[in-house]
Design a protein around this motif. Structure first.
Motif, PDB file in Angstrom:
ATOM      1  N   PHE A 128       5.407   5.802  -6.841  1.00  0.00           N
ATOM      2  CA  PHE A 128       4.583   4.586  -6.863  1.00  0.00           C
ATOM      3  C   PHE A 128       5.084   3.614  -7.939  1.00  0.00           C
ATOM      4  CE2 PHE A 128       0.397   2.622  -8.324  1.00  0.00           C
ATOM      5  CZ  PHE A 128       0.309   1.734  -7.260  1.00  0.00           C
ATOM      6  N   PHE A 177       0.858  -1.177   0.000  1.00  0.00           N
ATOM      7  CA  PHE A 177       0.000   0.000   0.000  1.00  0.00           C
ATOM      8  C   PHE A 177       0.896   1.229   0.000  1.00  0.00           C
ATOM      9  CE2 PHE A 177      -2.559   3.392   1.833  1.00  0.00           C
ATOM     10  CZ  PHE A 177      -3.704   3.288   1.061  1.00  0.00           C
ATOM     11  N   TYR A 178       0.618   2.145  -0.892  1.00  0.00           N
ATOM     12  CA  TYR A 178       1.525   3.265  -1.091  1.00  0.00           C
ATOM     13  C   TYR A 178       0.868   4.594  -0.683  1.00  0.00           C
ATOM     14  CZ  TYR A 178       4.461   6.565  -3.707  1.00  0.00           C
ATOM     15  OH  TYR A 178       5.255   7.605  -4.085  1.00  0.00           O
ATOM     16  N   ARG A 236     -13.328   9.375  -8.488  1.00  0.00           N
ATOM     17  CA  ARG A 236     -13.636   8.661  -9.716  1.00  0.00           C
ATOM     18  C   ARG A 236     -13.245   7.202  -9.609  1.00  0.00           C
ATOM     19  NH1 ARG A 236     -11.117   6.892 -13.692  1.00  0.00           N
ATOM     20  NH2 ARG A 236      -9.560   7.631 -15.137  1.00  0.00           N
ATOM     21  N   ARG A 237     -13.827   6.383 -10.436  1.00  0.00           N
ATOM     22  CA  ARG A 237     -13.540   4.964 -10.406  1.00  0.00           C
ATOM     23  C   ARG A 237     -12.038   4.739 -10.576  1.00  0.00           C
ATOM     24  NH1 ARG A 237     -17.026   0.549 -12.614  1.00  0.00           N
ATOM     25  NH2 ARG A 237     -15.865  -0.252 -10.855  1.00  0.00           N
ATOM     26  N   GLU A 252     -19.286   1.465  -2.451  1.00  0.00           N
ATOM     27  CA  GLU A 252     -20.278   1.659  -3.515  1.00  0.00           C
ATOM     28  C   GLU A 252     -21.641   1.966  -2.904  1.00  0.00           C
ATOM     29  OE1 GLU A 252     -19.166   2.173  -6.339  1.00  0.00           O
ATOM     30  OE2 GLU A 252     -17.265   1.109  -6.404  1.00  0.00           O
ATOM     31  N   VAL A 309      -9.609   5.110  -8.550  1.00  0.00           N
ATOM     32  CA  VAL A 309      -8.644   6.046  -7.973  1.00  0.00           C
ATOM     33  C   VAL A 309      -8.022   5.494  -6.685  1.00  0.00           C
ATOM     34  CG1 VAL A 309     -10.185   7.448  -6.522  1.00  0.00           C
ATOM     35  CG2 VAL A 309      -8.259   8.532  -7.675  1.00  0.00           C
ATOM     36  N   GLY A 310      -8.650   4.458  -6.114  1.00  0.00           N
ATOM     37  CA  GLY A 310      -8.067   3.857  -4.910  1.00  0.00           C
ATOM     38  C   GLY A 310      -8.909   4.024  -3.657  1.00  0.00           C
ATOM     39  N   LYS A 311     -10.203   4.157  -3.817  1.00  0.00           N
ATOM     40  CA  LYS A 311     -11.075   4.354  -2.648  1.00  0.00           C
ATOM     41  C   LYS A 311     -11.166   3.088  -1.796  1.00  0.00           C
ATOM     42  CE  LYS A 311     -14.439   5.292  -5.376  1.00  0.00           C
ATOM     43  NZ  LYS A 311     -13.724   5.115  -6.637  1.00  0.00           N
ATOM     44  N   SER A 330     -18.395   5.799  -6.061  1.00  0.00           N
ATOM     45  CA  SER A 330     -17.634   6.033  -7.283  1.00  0.00           C
ATOM     46  C   SER A 330     -18.246   7.062  -8.209  1.00  0.00           C
ATOM     47  CB  SER A 330     -17.566   4.757  -8.104  1.00  0.00           C
ATOM     48  OG  SER A 330     -16.649   3.903  -7.529  1.00  0.00           O
ATOM     49  N   PHE A 334      -2.838  10.282  -7.563  1.00  0.00           N
ATOM     50  CA  PHE A 334      -1.520  10.715  -7.100  1.00  0.00           C
ATOM     51  C   PHE A 334      -1.047  11.882  -7.950  1.00  0.00           C
ATOM     52  CE2 PHE A 334      -0.853   5.992  -6.088  1.00  0.00           C
ATOM     53  CZ  PHE A 334      -1.187   6.158  -4.755  1.00  0.00           C
ATOM     54  N   LEU A 369      -0.522   0.587 -12.314  1.00  0.00           N
ATOM     55  CA  LEU A 369      -0.153  -0.798 -12.010  1.00  0.00           C
ATOM     56  C   LEU A 369      -0.004  -1.660 -13.269  1.00  0.00           C
ATOM     57  CD1 LEU A 369      -2.256  -1.555  -8.792  1.00  0.00           C
ATOM     58  CD2 LEU A 369       0.236  -1.658  -8.994  1.00  0.00           C
ATOM     59  N   ALA A 380      -9.103   0.566  -1.709  1.00  0.00           N
ATOM     60  CA  ALA A 380      -7.796   0.292  -1.099  1.00  0.00           C
ATOM     61  C   ALA A 380      -7.589   1.182   0.128  1.00  0.00           C
ATOM     62  CB  ALA A 380      -6.689   0.514  -2.124  1.00  0.00           C
ATOM     63  N   PRO A 423      -3.758   4.890  -9.613  1.00  0.00           N
ATOM     64  CA  PRO A 423      -3.053   3.670  -9.204  1.00  0.00           C
ATOM     65  C   PRO A 423      -3.374   2.455 -10.082  1.00  0.00           C
ATOM     66  CG  PRO A 423      -4.387   4.551  -7.386  1.00  0.00           C
ATOM     67  CD  PRO A 423      -4.452   5.531  -8.490  1.00  0.00           C
ATOM     68  N   ARG A 424      -4.631   2.281 -10.366  1.00  0.00           N
ATOM     69  CA  ARG A 424      -5.020   1.102 -11.130  1.00  0.00           C
ATOM     70  C   ARG A 424      -4.340   1.064 -12.502  1.00  0.00           C
ATOM     71  NH1 ARG A 424      -9.933  -2.029 -11.679  1.00  0.00           N
ATOM     72  NH2 ARG A 424      -9.894  -2.920 -13.749  1.00  0.00           N
TER      73      ARG A 424
END
Ligand SMILES: Nc1ncnc2c1ncn2[C@@H]1O[C@H](COP(=O)(O)OP(=O)(O)OP(=O)(O)O)[C@@H](O)[C@H]1O
Ligand SMILES: [Mg+2]
Length: 472
Positions: A181, A2-3, A29-30, A109, A32-34, A144, A173, A208, A36, A204-205
């Protein structure tokens, strides 16, 4: 792994350390890392994570019961298996449970309750109002669809209006965080990183994906991510935005496409899309204020409320790229006409990165010590003239030109000379300073000695924006 997200976690922990109940809304927004972030916050705490799938109440309750059993059975008398026949019962149980113990509850959600059981939102409000003062619940509603989450909590006609104590918009980020990251899992050259960040943003998604898709060539990576037959991000704009906009998504899409292509004023957008200017105005305002996908810019010296010189742009690097190169070429993509797509991409991508690089430089300028604290940092334009960075206070003004190129000293001097000419049209007085930013600049030290602010990519990357030190 986790960053980061240090500031968000700090905020959540500080809320949670207070006695009593707090209702926190996290939206963004979808991808984005919510989720996580919510899970990281839950780690090591007494808490429950509920994913509100689009199912019926009974099925959802089965899952929720399991989660309660898994996490709370140690606190309940052995003979008591949690059984709930409605969402209301479950929520009341949680509020009562938290009279004795602080607990975190996440509804991920959250906006899906509107499909599962719309009346639950008003029951939730009633139970919350009734019991929150005697309980110790940190309630996280994560969602989201930016528009829908805002409606649920900010629209006066909605039962939950005014109930959120904290609103947290989770952002991608920033450039520096994104670089950190990516370097956790991939070696990436700085130049390639700028191209990749210009396209994927600080999401992030998407970043990755670089784990599997990047080896040593950003363009190749982007081809595989967006244009190939099985490209994983080809449909992403549809996947993320169609639901957000609902039935009328086509008009929103055509406006976003027009903006990504550089039609940035209401008039230009209207001409391009064929939508009436009044309609365009309405959509632009929604896309800017409600959905937050667009940004309304004015020249840095103009009053944003009064001026008629406005330019819209997409906030999100990813959508900007997706509309410009994927949606715009969708016909070609469906027909498998890769030549046309690649041709457009190869010709227009450098300028696209150039504009993103300008944004990065403006952000950099906001963070460093210029010797004065600017009131504003922005772009400036008038008639055909444009300056990439203008930063000023009452006594000082900095003007900068930004190039996504490798410059010789001669190039740099020529650009600086023209910049000085243009700066005379800008209605700013006081001490003037000039600067230039590029990928690399020959003769940097000498130019600095002559009093110019000179910035290369390497300066931007090496300088954590949070520890400012003057460059000059
Ligand atoms: N801070 C982080 N550190 C490491 N990985 C992260 C971080 N934030 C998100 N990710 C990863 O990025 C991906 C997307 O994140 P996540 O699923 O949390 O986003 P989301 O906002 O909940 O998106 P969705 O709308 O798809 O539910 C996941 O694979 C997640 O593990
Ligand atoms: Mg999620």
């Amino acid at each position: 792994m986790f960053y980061d997200r240090e500031r968000e976690l700090e905020k959540l922990n500080s809320v949670h350390s207070q006695p009593g109940s707090t209702f926190v809304v996290i939206y963004g927004r979808r991808r984005v890392g919510k989720t996580a972030l919510a899970r990281e916050f839950l780690r090591g705490k007494l808490g429950l994570y509920f994913f509100v799938g689009e199912k019926d109440e009974a099925l959802l309750l089965e899952e929720f019961q399991e989660e309660v059993e898994k996490n709370l059975s140690g606190y309940l008398p052995g003979y008591l298996k949690p059984r709930f026949s409605t969402l209301e019962e479950l929520f009341e149980f949680i509020l009562d449970f938290s009279r004795e113990r602080k607990i975190v509850v996440v509804f991920d959600e959250f906006q899906n309750f509107r499909f599962v059981k719309p009346s639950f939102l008003s029951s939730l409000q009633k139970l919350w109002d009734l019991k929150k003062d005697d309980s110790n619940l940190t309630l996280l509603a994560v969602g989201s669809y930016v528009g829908m989450m805002k409606r649920i909590f900010m629209d006066r006609k909605e039962p939950l209006f005014g109930r959120a104590d904290e609103f947290m918009k989770l952002k991608p980020f920033d450039f520096w965080k994104a670089y950190g990251f990516v370097r956790e899992f991939t070696e990436v050259s700085p130049r390639d990183f700028v191209e990749l960040y210009s396209t994927l943003g600080g999401m992030p998604r998407y970043l990755l994906y670089l784990k599997r898709y990047y080896s040593d060539n950003a363009r190749k990576t982007l081809n595989e991510l967006f244009f190939d037959e099985f490209a994983p991000l080809k449909e992403e704009g549809f996947n993320v935005l169609k639901l957000e906009f609902g039935r009328y998504y086509r008009s929103y899409f055509s406006i976003l496409e027009a903006v990504s292509l550089g039609y940035v004023t209401p008039k230009e957008i209207s001409d391009r899309t064929g939508l009436k200017i009044l309609t365009v105005g309405k959509y632009l305002s929604e896309l800017t204020n409600h959905y937050e996908y667009l940004m309304r810019e004015v020249p840095a010296t103009e009053n944003p409320k009064k001026t008629r010189k406005v330019a819209y742009s997409l906030r999100d690097e990813f959508f900007n790229f997706w509309f410009r190169f994927v949606y715009h070429n969708y016909q070609h993509i469906e027909e498998g006409d890769f030549e046309a797509i690649i041709d457009d991409f190869e010709r227009k991508f450098p300028a696209f990165v150039g504009r993103e690089y300008e944004k990065i430089v403006r952000e950099f300028v906001r963070q460093i010590n210029l010797g004065f604290k600017p009131l504003r940092v922005g772009r400036w334009w008038h008639k055909g003239e444009e300056i990439d960075v203008v930063a000023y206070d009452r006594k000082n003004a900095l003007f900068m030109e930004v190039k996504w190129k490798d410059l010789t000293k001669k190039d740099a001097l020529k650009i600086l000379k023209d910049l000085q000419r243009k700066s005379n049209i800008v209605p700013l007085r006081g001490e003037k300073k000039y600067g230039i930013a590029a990928r690399s600049i020959k003769g940097k030290e000498e130019l600095r000695e002559e009093g110019f602010l000179v910035v290369e990519l390497e300066d931007i990357l090496n300088q954590s924006p949070l520890s400012p030190s003057p460059l000059s």
